[in-house]
Design an enzyme around this catalytic site. Structure first.
Site, PDB file in Angstrom:
ATOM      1  N   GLY A 191       0.831  -1.209   0.000  1.00  0.00           N
ATOM      2  CA  GLY A 191       0.000   0.000   0.000  1.00  0.00           C
ATOM      3  C   GLY A 191       0.864   1.257   0.000  1.00  0.00           C
ATOM      4  N   ILE A 219       6.183  -7.639   6.576  1.00  0.00           N
ATOM      5  CA  ILE A 219       6.440  -8.849   7.365  1.00  0.00           C
ATOM      6  C   ILE A 219       5.894 -10.074   6.637  1.00  0.00           C
ATOM      7  CG2 ILE A 219       4.305  -8.719   8.714  1.00  0.00           C
ATOM      8  CD1 ILE A 219       7.272  -9.335  10.628  1.00  0.00           C
ATOM      9  N   ASP A 220       4.863  -9.860   5.821  1.00  0.00           N
ATOM     10  CA  ASP A 220       4.230 -10.991   5.123  1.00  0.00           C
ATOM     11  C   ASP A 220       5.051 -11.471   3.919  1.00  0.00           C
ATOM     12  OD1 ASP A 220       2.216 -10.599   6.902  1.00  0.00           O
ATOM     13  OD2 ASP A 220       0.751  -9.824   5.471  1.00  0.00           O
ATOM     14  N   ARG A 265      -1.494 -12.166   5.669  1.00  0.00           N
ATOM     15  CA  ARG A 265      -2.858 -11.836   5.244  1.00  0.00           C
ATOM     16  C   ARG A 265      -3.236 -12.601   3.967  1.00  0.00           C
ATOM     17  NH1 ARG A 265      -4.711  -6.222   6.551  1.00  0.00           N
ATOM     18  NH2 ARG A 265      -2.603  -5.499   6.223  1.00  0.00           N
ATOM     19  N   ILE A 378       5.622 -11.245  16.902  1.00  0.00           N
ATOM     20  CA  ILE A 378       6.673 -11.561  15.929  1.00  0.00           C
ATOM     21  C   ILE A 378       7.059 -10.344  15.099  1.00  0.00           C
ATOM     22  CG2 ILE A 378       6.014 -14.000  15.785  1.00  0.00           C
ATOM     23  CD1 ILE A 378       4.963 -13.338  12.932  1.00  0.00           C
TER      24      ILE A 378
HETATM   25  N1  LIG Z   1      -3.580   2.645  -3.785  1.00  0.00           N
HETATM   26  C1  LIG Z   1      -3.074   3.529  -2.915  1.00  0.00           C
HETATM   27  N2  LIG Z   1      -2.790   4.797  -3.297  1.00  0.00           N
HETATM   28  C2  LIG Z   1      -2.263   5.682  -2.445  1.00  0.00           C
HETATM   29  N3  LIG Z   1      -1.965   5.403  -1.158  1.00  0.00           N
HETATM   30  C3  LIG Z   1      -2.214   4.168  -0.714  1.00  0.00           C
HETATM   31  C4  LIG Z   1      -2.785   3.164  -1.557  1.00  0.00           C
HETATM   32  N4  LIG Z   1      -2.913   2.036  -0.833  1.00  0.00           N
HETATM   33  C5  LIG Z   1      -2.476   2.323   0.409  1.00  0.00           C
HETATM   34  N5  LIG Z   1      -2.040   3.602   0.478  1.00  0.00           N
HETATM   35  C6  LIG Z   1      -1.507   4.272   1.665  1.00  0.00           C
HETATM   36  O1  LIG Z   1      -0.317   3.608   2.087  1.00  0.00           O
HETATM   37  C7  LIG Z   1      -0.256   3.574   3.497  1.00  0.00           C
HETATM   38  C8  LIG Z   1       0.014   2.179   3.990  1.00  0.00           C
HETATM   39  O2  LIG Z   1      -0.880   1.239   3.370  1.00  0.00           O
HETATM   40  P1  LIG Z   1      -1.320  -0.100   4.110  1.00  0.00           P
HETATM   41  O3  LIG Z   1      -1.970   0.236   5.394  1.00  0.00           O
HETATM   42  O4  LIG Z   1      -2.060  -0.899   3.129  1.00  0.00           O
HETATM   43  O5  LIG Z   1       0.034  -0.780   4.549  1.00  0.00           O
HETATM   44  P2  LIG Z   1       1.204  -1.413   3.690  1.00  0.00           P
HETATM   45  O6  LIG Z   1       2.119  -0.355   3.235  1.00  0.00           O
HETATM   46  O7  LIG Z   1       0.629  -2.285   2.640  1.00  0.00           O
HETATM   47  O8  LIG Z   1       1.946  -2.241   4.804  1.00  0.00           O
HETATM   48  P3  LIG Z   1       1.524  -3.648   5.420  1.00  0.00           P
HETATM   49  O9  LIG Z   1       2.640  -4.557   5.050  1.00  0.00           O
HETATM   50  O10 LIG Z   1       1.459  -3.422   6.869  1.00  0.00           O
HETATM   51  O11 LIG Z   1       0.217  -4.058   4.831  1.00  0.00           O
HETATM   52  C9  LIG Z   1      -1.551   4.154   4.040  1.00  0.00           C
HETATM   53  O12 LIG Z   1      -1.287   5.448   4.529  1.00  0.00           O
HETATM   54  C10 LIG Z   1      -2.466   4.166   2.833  1.00  0.00           C
HETATM   55  O13 LIG Z   1      -3.356   5.274   2.830  1.00  0.00           O
HETATM   56  O1  LIG Z   2      -3.405  -4.760  13.066  1.00  0.00           O
HETATM   57  P1  LIG Z   2      -2.658  -4.039  12.023  1.00  0.00           P
HETATM   58  O2  LIG Z   2      -1.615  -3.144  12.566  1.00  0.00           O
HETATM   59  O3  LIG Z   2      -3.523  -3.363  11.028  1.00  0.00           O
HETATM   60  O4  LIG Z   2      -1.807  -5.117  11.214  1.00  0.00           O
HETATM   61  C1  LIG Z   2      -2.249  -6.378  10.874  1.00  0.00           C
HETATM   62  C2  LIG Z   2      -1.796  -6.753   9.508  1.00  0.00           C
HETATM   63  O5  LIG Z   2      -0.521  -6.289   9.213  1.00  0.00           O
HETATM   64  C3  LIG Z   2       0.250  -7.293   8.591  1.00  0.00           C
HETATM   65  O6  LIG Z   2       1.220  -7.698   9.506  1.00  0.00           O
HETATM   66  C4  LIG Z   2       0.928  -6.765   7.375  1.00  0.00           C
HETATM   67  O7  LIG Z   2       1.833  -5.814   7.783  1.00  0.00           O
HETATM   68  C5  LIG Z   2      -0.705  -8.419   8.286  1.00  0.00           C
HETATM   69  O8  LIG Z   2      -0.116  -9.683   8.358  1.00  0.00           O
HETATM   70  C6  LIG Z   2      -1.761  -8.208   9.325  1.00  0.00           C
HETATM   71  O9  LIG Z   2      -3.008  -8.650   8.866  1.00  0.00           O
HETATM   72 MG   LIG Z   3      -0.102  -4.289   2.657  1.00  0.00          MG
END
Ligand SMILES: Nc1ncnc2c1ncn2[C@@H]1O[C@H](COP(=O)(O)OP(=O)(O)OP(=O)(O)O)[C@@H](O)[C@H]1O
Ligand SMILES: O=P(O)(O)OC[C@H]1O[C@](O)(CO)[C@@H](O)[C@@H]1O
Ligand SMILES: [Mg+2]
Length: 488
Positions: A191, A219-220, A265, A378
């Site tokens: 994201g 982490i995934d 996830r 973890i």
């Molecule tokens: N398609 C998108 N366009 C712009 N910003 C995004 C998009 N998807 C997610 N974001 C932003 O990126 C940030 C992190 O996204 P998200 O919560 O999905 O975690 P992540 O970076 O995928 O990490 P994780 O491994 O924990 O899932 C958030 O602030 C979210 O608003």
């Molecule tokens: O509870 P939170 O902080 O949203 O994070 C949980 C999610 O984050 C992850 O660790 C990905 O970063 C997923 O495995 C899990 O579902």
């Molecule tokens: Mg993610």
């Protein structure tokens, strides 16, 4: 060599099927930029050996298992210091932001970006953006110096805070522009890298000389192309403690079952590797491999067999496993987190109840089931030594890339070499376990669990999957399989 001229995809082709999926550079959209000699040329650690500087033509191959007549295939630009840079040290104003869930090693990456900028490039202005993307426009910044970050690699979490949601591209780029920031280091998962890609696009649209560098954090291990994500080994190591506890509990009581839920996830890498490492696990359930509970060849039949053979068993599940079974029996909630990720229901708890119900009530068999959910334990810990080294290399690669004028890239290790990967390659799919890969076969043979699938099902389940990246060493799948977009 030919460049296709597309602003989003910078593809360069060469002889014998060579393809370079290049990353953007300031010179693509800003003419007549000054360059400066790399300050590392005067750094005693680097200056003596010319080869420390990366040759501009160096690229890293994505696929290294090849045949005599294979095309040379996709390559990425090699990371590392260049002889010339596009910033003078005292004009650099860098910032670091961390987004998404926690992961061991985030603080190490922050530390090494700060120290890399200070010690290698003489940069003195580095700030932390507090609390993720929304911090750009809603929070103060945190000054970061080598002294402030000196010990942070010994702590879990992120010293600058993180969040989900709150990505407002215009406000973020306004803030970058207003503050005079010209290097943005963005640490986060899929994201976050999508967010980084749109920030880069907006910066480019405004014609700003601002480098946007992503450091993949997950982490995934669900980010494609890269060998593995930092913090992954730490998470697998920590998961052993939970599995050990489950094993001790299971072996100490009649028909003991230890059930451990680990993060993952959409991708079950942590569960798979933790299982393979432990050898005490009798069954590993992941989102990528469908399974069923009742009837011949199902999970209950296997549990009964295992209890009769050994008197105990350990089951490891990835949090995203079995969601289809859950939604058949519970009402689907369709809840999302602030970033739009689907909130999963607790399959571990549900499965515990179903196992107890099946054996105690229906089969009248005594079982002692202990459900262990170490989910956050973890990922909230400091990284182990090998991850610390990995984090250091990622951070330094990002700094070298930004100083050299590259932008719109994620750093990553590809076949053991560090490379700059265009955002589009990182965000187009998620890395998932391919159950036709030999690594999943190794797991099945280590646990002796049923595959729950017929040969036909296996082919169906994998026909649209991207082969996993090099965490799985010897993939036997076809590299030309279609990419599959998995929506969060
Ligand atoms: N398609 C998108 N366009 C712009 N910003 C995004 C998009 N998807 C997610 N974001 C932003 O990126 C940030 C992190 O996204 P998200 O919560 O999905 O975690 P992540 O970076 O995928 O990490 P994780 O491994 O924990 O899932 C958030 O602030 C979210 O608003
Ligand atoms: O509870 P939170 O902080 O949203 O994070 C949980 C999610 O984050 C992850 O660790 C990905 O970063 C997923 O495995 C899990 O579902
Ligand atoms: Mg993610």
């Amino acid at each position: 060599m030919a460049n296709n001229g597309n602003s989003k995809l910078k593809i360069v082709t060469g002889d014998a099927g060579y393809v370079l999926e290049d990353v953007p550079h300031f010179t693509d959209y800003i003419p007549d930029l000054h360059t400066y000699p790399n300050p590392l040329q005067d750094n005693p650690a680097y200056s003596v050996v010319k080869q420390y500087f990366v040759n501009d033509d160096d690229t890293v191959a994505q696929k290294i298992v090849v045949h005599k007549n294979s095309p040379r295939g996709t390559h990425f630009r090699r990371a590392g210091p260049r002889q010339r840079v596009y910033f003078e040290s005292d004009e650099v104003h860098a910032c670091i932001v961390t987004c998404g869930g926690l992961c061991p090693g985030i603080n190490t990456v922050i530390r090494e970006i700060v120290c890399g900028l200070y010690n290698m490039y003489g940069v003195k202005r580095v700030e932390g953006i507090e609390g993720g993307y929304r911090g750009f426009y809603a929070r103060n910044t945190i000054p970061l110096t080598p002294k402030i970050v000196n010990d942070i690699h010994k702590r879990g979490g992120t010293i600058i805070g993180t969040s989900r949601g709150g990505h407002d591209t215009t406000k973020i780029v306004d803030s970058i522009q207003d503050r005079g920031i010209n290097q943005v280091y963005i640490i986060g998962g899929d994201g976050t890298q999508k967010g980084a890609a749109v920030i880069y696009e907006e910066i480019r649209r405004r014609g700003l000389q601002v480098a946007v560098a992503g450091i993949p954090k997950t982490i995934d291990n669900d980010i494609p192309v890269i060998d593995k994500s930092f913090g992954f080994d730490t998470a697998v190591e920590e998961a052993q403690r939970a599995i050990n506890a489950a094993h001790v509990e299971a072996t100490s009581s009649e028909n003991g079952i230890g059930l451990v839920k680990l993060m993952g996830r959409y991708s079950g890498f942590i569960a798979m590797y933790a299982t393979l490492a432990s050898r005490d696990v009798d069954c590993c359930l992941i989102p990528e491999s469908p399974f069923y509970l009742e009837g011949a060849g199902g999970l209950f039949e296997y549990i009964e067999k295992r209890l009769k053979e050994n008197g105990h068993m350990v089951i490891v599940i990835a949090e995203g496993a079995g969601q289809d079974l859950l939604s058949e029996s519970l009402q689907s909630t369709d809840q999302q987190d602030a970033s739009g990720n689907k909130l999963l229901q607790d399959f571990g708890l549900w499965l515990s109840r179903r196992i107890k119900d099946h054996f105690s009530r229906r089969k009248k068999m005594t079982i002692n089931l202990k459900y262990i959910d170490p989910t956050y334990m973890i990922r909230a810990i400091p990284s182990i030594a090998s991850d610390n080294v990995y984090c250091t290399l990622l951070a330094q690669s990002a700094v070298h890339g930004a100083m050299a004028g590259y932008t719109g890239f994620t750093v990553g290790q590809v076949n053991g070499r560090h490379a700059y990967i265009p955002f589009n390659r990182i965000i187009e799919i998620q890395n998932r376990i391919v159950i036709t890969d030999r690594m999943w076969a190794r797991l099945l043979s280590s646990t002796n669990q049923p595959s729950f699938l017929s040969a036909k099902d296996v082919i169906e389940a994998n026909k649209e999957e991207e082969p996993p990246t090099q965490l799985l060493d010897d993939t036997c799948t076809d590299n030309k399989l279609n990419h599959k977009e998995i929506m969060c």
